[in-house]
Scaffold this active site. Structure first.
Site, PDB file in Angstrom:
ATOM      1  N   GLY A 231      81.233  60.173 124.682  1.00 12.18           N
ATOM      2  CA  GLY A 231      80.504  59.389 123.696  1.00 12.18           C
ATOM      3  C   GLY A 231      79.214  58.997 124.378  1.00 12.18           C
ATOM      4  O   GLY A 231      79.093  57.925 124.966  1.00 12.18           O
ATOM      5  N   THR A 232      78.232  59.901 124.304  1.00 15.51           N
ATOM      6  CA  THR A 232      77.010  59.685 125.098  1.00 15.51           C
ATOM      7  C   THR A 232      76.156  58.547 124.565  1.00 15.51           C
ATOM      8  O   THR A 232      75.288  58.051 125.282  1.00 15.51           O
ATOM      9  CB  THR A 232      76.167  60.970 125.142  1.00 15.51           C
ATOM     10  OG1 THR A 232      76.203  61.560 123.852  1.00 15.51           O
ATOM     11  CG2 THR A 232      76.688  61.941 126.168  1.00 15.51           C
ATOM     12  N   ASN A 233      76.394  58.133 123.302  1.00 13.34           N
ATOM     13  CA  ASN A 233      75.621  56.992 122.808  1.00 13.34           C
ATOM     14  C   ASN A 233      75.963  55.776 123.661  1.00 13.34           C
ATOM     15  O   ASN A 233      75.086  55.048 124.126  1.00 13.34           O
ATOM     16  CB  ASN A 233      75.969  56.688 121.350  1.00 13.34           C
ATOM     17  CG  ASN A 233      75.832  57.902 120.461  1.00 13.34           C
ATOM     18  OD1 ASN A 233      75.107  58.825 120.803  1.00 13.34           O
ATOM     19  ND2 ASN A 233      76.534  57.924 119.344  1.00 13.34           N
ATOM     20  N   ASP A 234      77.257  55.580 123.869  1.00 11.94           N
ATOM     21  CA  ASP A 234      77.674  54.449 124.691  1.00 11.94           C
ATOM     22  C   ASP A 234      77.552  54.750 126.181  1.00 11.94           C
ATOM     23  O   ASP A 234      77.151  53.887 126.953  1.00 11.94           O
ATOM     24  CB  ASP A 234      79.124  54.057 124.350  1.00 11.94           C
ATOM     25  CG  ASP A 234      79.170  53.214 123.079  1.00 11.94           C
ATOM     26  OD1 ASP A 234      78.296  52.350 122.925  1.00 11.94           O
ATOM     27  OD2 ASP A 234      80.070  53.430 122.254  1.00 11.94           O
TER      28      ASP A 234
ATOM     29  N   HIS B 292      73.686  52.820 112.982  1.00  7.19           N
ATOM     30  CA  HIS B 292      74.350  53.137 111.715  1.00  7.19           C
ATOM     31  C   HIS B 292      73.412  53.895 110.772  1.00  7.19           C
ATOM     32  O   HIS B 292      73.763  54.934 110.217  1.00  7.19           O
ATOM     33  CB  HIS B 292      74.819  51.831 111.059  1.00  7.19           C
ATOM     34  CG  HIS B 292      75.509  52.027 109.757  1.00  7.19           C
ATOM     35  ND1 HIS B 292      74.840  51.992 108.554  1.00  7.19           N
ATOM     36  CD2 HIS B 292      76.790  52.314 109.463  1.00  7.19           C
ATOM     37  CE1 HIS B 292      75.703  52.218 107.581  1.00  7.19           C
ATOM     38  NE2 HIS B 292      76.897  52.425 108.101  1.00  7.19           N
TER      39      HIS B 292
ATOM     40  N   ARG C  55      89.099  59.155 115.459  1.00 10.02           N
ATOM     41  CA  ARG C  55      89.023  58.068 116.427  1.00 10.02           C
ATOM     42  C   ARG C  55      89.614  56.795 115.843  1.00 10.02           C
ATOM     43  O   ARG C  55      89.346  56.456 114.682  1.00 10.02           O
ATOM     44  CB  ARG C  55      87.561  57.833 116.801  1.00 10.02           C
ATOM     45  CG  ARG C  55      87.428  56.796 117.876  1.00 10.02           C
ATOM     46  CD  ARG C  55      86.017  56.683 118.304  1.00 10.02           C
ATOM     47  NE  ARG C  55      85.204  56.065 117.263  1.00 10.02           N
ATOM     48  CZ  ARG C  55      83.897  55.903 117.384  1.00 10.02           C
ATOM     49  NH1 ARG C  55      83.272  56.327 118.448  1.00 10.02           N
ATOM     50  NH2 ARG C  55      83.214  55.318 116.421  1.00 10.02           N
TER      51      ARG C  55
ATOM     52  N   GLU D 234      83.064  56.891 127.602  1.00 10.05           N
ATOM     53  CA  GLU D 234      81.897  56.149 127.110  1.00 10.05           C
ATOM     54  C   GLU D 234      81.427  55.100 128.098  1.00 10.05           C
ATOM     55  O   GLU D 234      80.425  54.434 127.866  1.00 10.05           O
ATOM     56  CB  GLU D 234      82.256  55.441 125.794  1.00 10.05           C
ATOM     57  CG  GLU D 234      82.528  56.400 124.676  1.00 10.05           C
ATOM     58  CD  GLU D 234      82.940  55.685 123.415  1.00 10.05           C
ATOM     59  OE1 GLU D 234      82.156  55.647 122.464  1.00 10.05           O
ATOM     60  OE2 GLU D 234      84.075  55.157 123.385  1.00 10.05           O
TER      61      GLU D 234
ATOM     62  N   CYS E 234      80.818  64.100 121.641  1.00 14.34           N
ATOM     63  CA  CYS E 234      80.708  63.733 120.232  1.00 14.34           C
ATOM     64  C   CYS E 234      79.618  62.699 120.012  1.00 14.34           C
ATOM     65  O   CYS E 234      79.464  62.188 118.918  1.00 14.34           O
ATOM     66  CB  CYS E 234      82.047  63.271 119.677  1.00 14.34           C
ATOM     67  SG  CYS E 234      82.717  61.856 120.520  1.00 14.34           S
TER      68      CYS E 234
ATOM     69  N   ARG F  25      84.829  59.172 112.534  1.00 11.71           N
ATOM     70  CA  ARG F  25      84.828  57.722 112.728  1.00 11.71           C
ATOM     71  C   ARG F  25      85.610  57.080 111.585  1.00 11.71           C
ATOM     72  O   ARG F  25      85.392  57.437 110.421  1.00 11.71           O
ATOM     73  CB  ARG F  25      83.397  57.185 112.739  1.00 11.71           C
ATOM     74  CG  ARG F  25      82.576  57.601 113.939  1.00 11.71           C
ATOM     75  CD  ARG F  25      81.209  56.928 113.875  1.00 11.71           C
ATOM     76  NE  ARG F  25      80.434  57.086 115.097  1.00 11.71           N
ATOM     77  CZ  ARG F  25      79.542  58.041 115.310  1.00 11.71           C
ATOM     78  NH1 ARG F  25      79.342  58.953 114.376  1.00 11.71           N
ATOM     79  NH2 ARG F  25      78.865  58.083 116.433  1.00 11.71           N
TER      80      ARG F  25
HETATM   81  C1  PEP Z   1      79.298  57.428 121.336  1.00  6.79           C
HETATM   82  O1  PEP Z   1      79.359  56.334 121.885  1.00  6.79           O
HETATM   83  O2  PEP Z   1      78.597  58.370 121.741  1.00  6.79           O
HETATM   84  C2  PEP Z   1      80.103  57.684 120.122  1.00  6.79           C
HETATM   85  C3  PEP Z   1      80.229  58.896 119.656  1.00  6.79           C
HETATM   86  O3  PEP Z   1      80.666  56.596 119.504  1.00  6.79           O
HETATM   87  P1  PEP Z   1      79.847  55.577 118.575  1.00  6.79           P
HETATM   88  O4  PEP Z   1      78.499  56.138 118.355  1.00  6.79           O
HETATM   89  O5  PEP Z   1      80.622  55.437 117.317  1.00  6.79           O
HETATM   90  O6  PEP Z   1      79.900  54.341 119.437  1.00  6.79           O
HETATM   91 MG    MG Z   2      80.848  54.948 121.199  1.00  2.80          MG
END
Ligand code: PEP
Ligand code: MG
Length: 782
Positions: free
Chosen positions: A684-687, A424, A566, A662, A734, A519
């Protein structure tokens, strides 16, 4: 006269025929080959409402409190009904029909388009001029004209005029009726180079109607021609589909291009000559380079539209660079002592004469939002501490939360103990343009309240003392950002991520092609109550309204550029801190738990109120809003969500919606997701990285193992792009990795449809994409 023919109109007739009508009239008058047609003038609309005596009722109906969504909806319904249900006077009906019969001997398919006259509106698209009906025949003509008039009173248009302080009765609307061209081939032409302004024409061409090229459904042939000696470089693309009119229904449909024509060159040398002559005439006529839409039928070239090229670099960014400020990289909130991110900190400190000491590194972590800033540290361990954060202070906290956003905006920097690059604190501080360091593990214990420190958001280090003193001459970045940013032309779209609606204006100013991820969590988390609690106390309508208002702010800012919104995806540990959080399930690992589409499909009652927000936005005319589903695993999730959309009154066939990729499961099921009807898949590459590598994205102890470029992650992404291409599904990214040059290179090479980046990275990504695309082009012709 209720109508004016295009050849009777010139640019000075704006008030009578609106922007679109005036531009087509001007081109016709200049002898350019514009398809024939006429304009039902703005005066005709005016007499229609006045003679029928509905004008007063109309303007009274729309004089409402636009923040009251149900009053706004009723107002729009009433106003549109008044127009749609008022019959045409006989003489007007006869004149419009007689004019139509003169176009194409009464057998023509025509396009009917609204053309608003409120040119002084900052974005005239809000005045209702977006309404367009294609392939209209005599049977529907009058209804369509009336619908164009009624488009002045969509919820969106009413809302916008009211917000901007425009008088509803001062806005008029004209309607262009023009013969449709059944193009065999069509495309766009830049009469001069779109970024340098050099005398080079660029023509893009594909089979069928131009929509296919403009919408990106097909990769067009590319012709780069030197205007002086007409030497030419041609790149032939594989054109798999074309748009054309279906003879039976009159509707535009997408069809496959026959094998033998796919790699055939679209325009001949003779046609190139005709197009170039045309381009030179248009540019001469307007005295500046133009972006022209053209079509060819039976060897005849037609011009469908022409507008000035707005992307030519006139040195504005160079000027900013020369002053030592890179408009895409500088960071400041205007209050702290801040410098451009890519200027050496020591130099600037000396240059500004601060003579301050730059001490040793006392804390280090992950540089997550660039920029260097000095100020007193303010340790925040509980929400009450936020009050002590003043302008120019540096917030030091375990982890930021949505409630902290107002203080984060005041602060000149942010340092956290916890979190990775996708936490965050990292996401929000980047969006606010505030330098930040996350995952230091110990900042709240090592730093003292009030201690003056220097935060280097690029290197991820905190130094003792002030390396940068407040410098009055440092301009806030918004002021040095060029008003119309120089945007390279790329085939791959470059969009922007938005996580807090307050950042919408900054995001839109980047010139991004839309929002790749909006978001919604902040809109809800900032209510300080869980959705269930908020609904309990305030009712479902209030919940829906919060979402409508939050999304609308961004959708307005970007209209008509698309905004991919989203549905809610907050893990239970974020909800736990809110009022009502005690009812959240206790989870060992919230990242693997009750979040995203899982929660929505479990609480379809709450999800329905969220979807109701989308339905209302569509009803208001926000047709740029798209729906994106988070954390889906398989087609079952998608089918169930689609059912929920239908139950909420959203037609999934009419709206653009898609799923995030994700989890490895989603990546491996993408063929089934495509069959379930998604229009796009967004990485969603973070997940995806977290779940593929089993590395908790928020755990600073394994942050060095969080690698979005890991071959396993790239393999999943590459395979999804290929499968989606085979199924006509758009792909995008994203996650944060979309802002990294290496990832951008990989994705552009793989042929991703769009890349969505952080606000501060958009310009660099645009340039990176352009570099890759140019290399691909060169490789293909070498
Ligand atoms: C992600 O997972 O890459 C994504 C964009 O979603 P968040 O960061 O909100 O989980
Ligand atoms: Mg995500």
């Amino acid at each position: 006269m209720a109508v004016l023919w295009l050849d009777e109109i010139s640019a000075g007739d704006l008030e009578k025929v609106g922007g679109k009508g005036a531009s087509l009239g001007e081109l016709t008058g200049a002898g350019l080959p514009v398809p024939p047609g006429f304009v039902v003038t703005a005066g005709t609309y005016r007499s229609f409402i006045e003679d029928a005596e509905i004008d007063e009722e109309l303007f009274e109906a729309v004089d409402v409190d636009v923040d009251d969504s149900s009053a706004l909806a009723d107002a729009a319904d009433r106003a549109q009904e008044l127009i749609l249900e008022t019959p045409f006077p006989d003489d007007l009906r006869e004149e419009i029909v007689a004019s139509y019969r003169e176009v194409g001997n009464g057998e023509a398919f025509v396009a009917v388009r609204s053309s608003a006259t409120a040119e002084d509106l900052p974005d005239a698209s809000f005045a209702g001029q977006q309404e367009t009906f294609l392939n209209v025949t005599e049977e529907d003509l009058l209804d369509r004209v009336r619908e164009c008039w009624a488009s002045l009173f969509t919820q969106r248009a009413i809302y916008y005029r009211q917000e901007q302080g425009f008088d509803h009765s001062a806005v008029n609307i004209a309607v262009v009726v023009q013969q449709m061209v059944d193009a065999e081939k069509s495309g766009v032409m830049f009469t001069s180079h779109p970024s340098t302004g050099d005398p080079t024409m660029i023509i893009e061409a594909a089979w069928g109607l131009g929509e296919a090229v403009v919408s990106g459904a097909v990769s067009p042939d590319n012709y780069v021609i030197d205007r002086e000696d007409r030497s030419m470089n041609v790149t032939i693309a594989e054109k798999k589909v074309k748009h054309e009119k279906d003879e039976a229904t009159g509707q535009t449909v997408e069809r496959e291009v026959p094998e033998d024509k796919r790699t055939q060159r679209v325009v001949s040398d003779a046609e190139i000559d005709d197009l170039m002559d045309l381009g030179e005439r248009v540019e001469d006529h307007y005295g500046e380079p133009q972006d022209v839409e053209w079509a060819i039928v039976d060897g005849e070239v037609y011009m469908l539209q022409s507008r000035p090229i707005t992307t030519i670099d006139e040195g504005s960014s160079d000027a900013a660079d020369a002053e030592g400020v890179d408009p895409t990289k500088g960071v400041t909130d205007g209050s702290g002592s801040v410098q451009a991110a890519d200027a050496g900190s020591a130099d600037t400190a000396n240059a500004s004469g601060s003579g301050s000491s730059s001490g040793e590194v006392i804390v280090d972590g992950l540089g997550s939002s660039p920029g260097t800033v000095s100020g007193p540290a303010k340790i925040v361990t509980k929400l009450d501490d936020l009050a002590k954060v003043g302008e120019g202070d540096i917030i030091v906290t375990e982890m930021t939360m949505p409630d902290m956003v107002p203080a984060m905006k005041r602060a000149s920097g942010i340092i956290t103990d916890e979190g990775g690059m996708t936490s965050h604190a990292a996401i929000v501080s980047r969006e606010l343009g505030v330098p930040a360091i996350v995952g230091t593990t110990n900042a709240t214990t090592v730093l003292e309240d009030g201690q003056v420190v220097t935060l280097d958001g690029d290197k991820g280090s905190v130094l003792e003392g002030a390396a940068v003193e407040p410098d009055e001459e440092t301009e806030p970045v918004e002021e040095v950002r060029p008003q119309s940013p120089v945007k390279p032309m790329t085939a791959t779209e470059v969009k922007v991520n938005v996580s807090i609606p307050e950042a919408a204006e900054r995001a839109a100013a980047t010139g991004a092609d839309g929002v790749g991820l909006l978001r919604t969590e902040h809109m809800i988390l900032s209510l300080n109550q869980t959705p269930e609690k908020f609904i309990d106390e305030n009712g479902t309508d209030a919940y829906t309204k919060e979402l409508v208002d939050g999304i609308r702010g961004v959708a307005d800012e970007f209209y008509p550029r698309p905004v991919r919104v989203r549905t809610l995806d907050a893990p239970t540990d974020e909800f736990r801190q809110l009022e009502g959080g005690e009812d959240e399930p206790a989870e060992h690992n919230p990242m693997l738990g009750y979040r995203g589409i899982r929660r929505s499909l479990d609480r379809t009652d709450v999800f329905a109120h969220e979807l109701e927000a989308f339905r209302r936005l569509y009803e208001m005319g926000y047709d740029n809003v798209e729906i994106m589903l988070p954390l889906v695993n398989d087609a079952e999730d998608v089918y169930r969500a689609k059912e929920c959309m239908k139950e909420a009154g959203i037609d999934p066939e009419k709206r653009k919606w898609g799923a995030m990729i994700e989890t490895p499961a989603a990546a491996l099921s993408v063929e089934e997701l495509a069959e379930a009807g998604i229009d796009f898949a967004s990485f969603g590459t973070n997940d995806l990285t977290q779940y593929t590598l089993a590395v908790d994205r928020n755990n600073e102890h394994v942050a060095d193992r969080f690698d979005e470029l890991h071959p396993a992650v790239l393999r999943l992404i590459g395979d999804v792009i290929e499968t989606c291409r085979e199924h006509g599904v758009d792909t995008s990214i994203c996650g944060q990795a979309g802002s990294k040059p290496e990832m951008v290179q990989f994705l552009a090479n793989e042929g991703i449809t769009s890349i969505s980046a952080n606000i501060d990275a958009v310009r660099d990504v645009q340039h990176e994409v352009k570099r890759v695309e140019q290399k691909l082009l060169l490789d293909s012709v070498r």
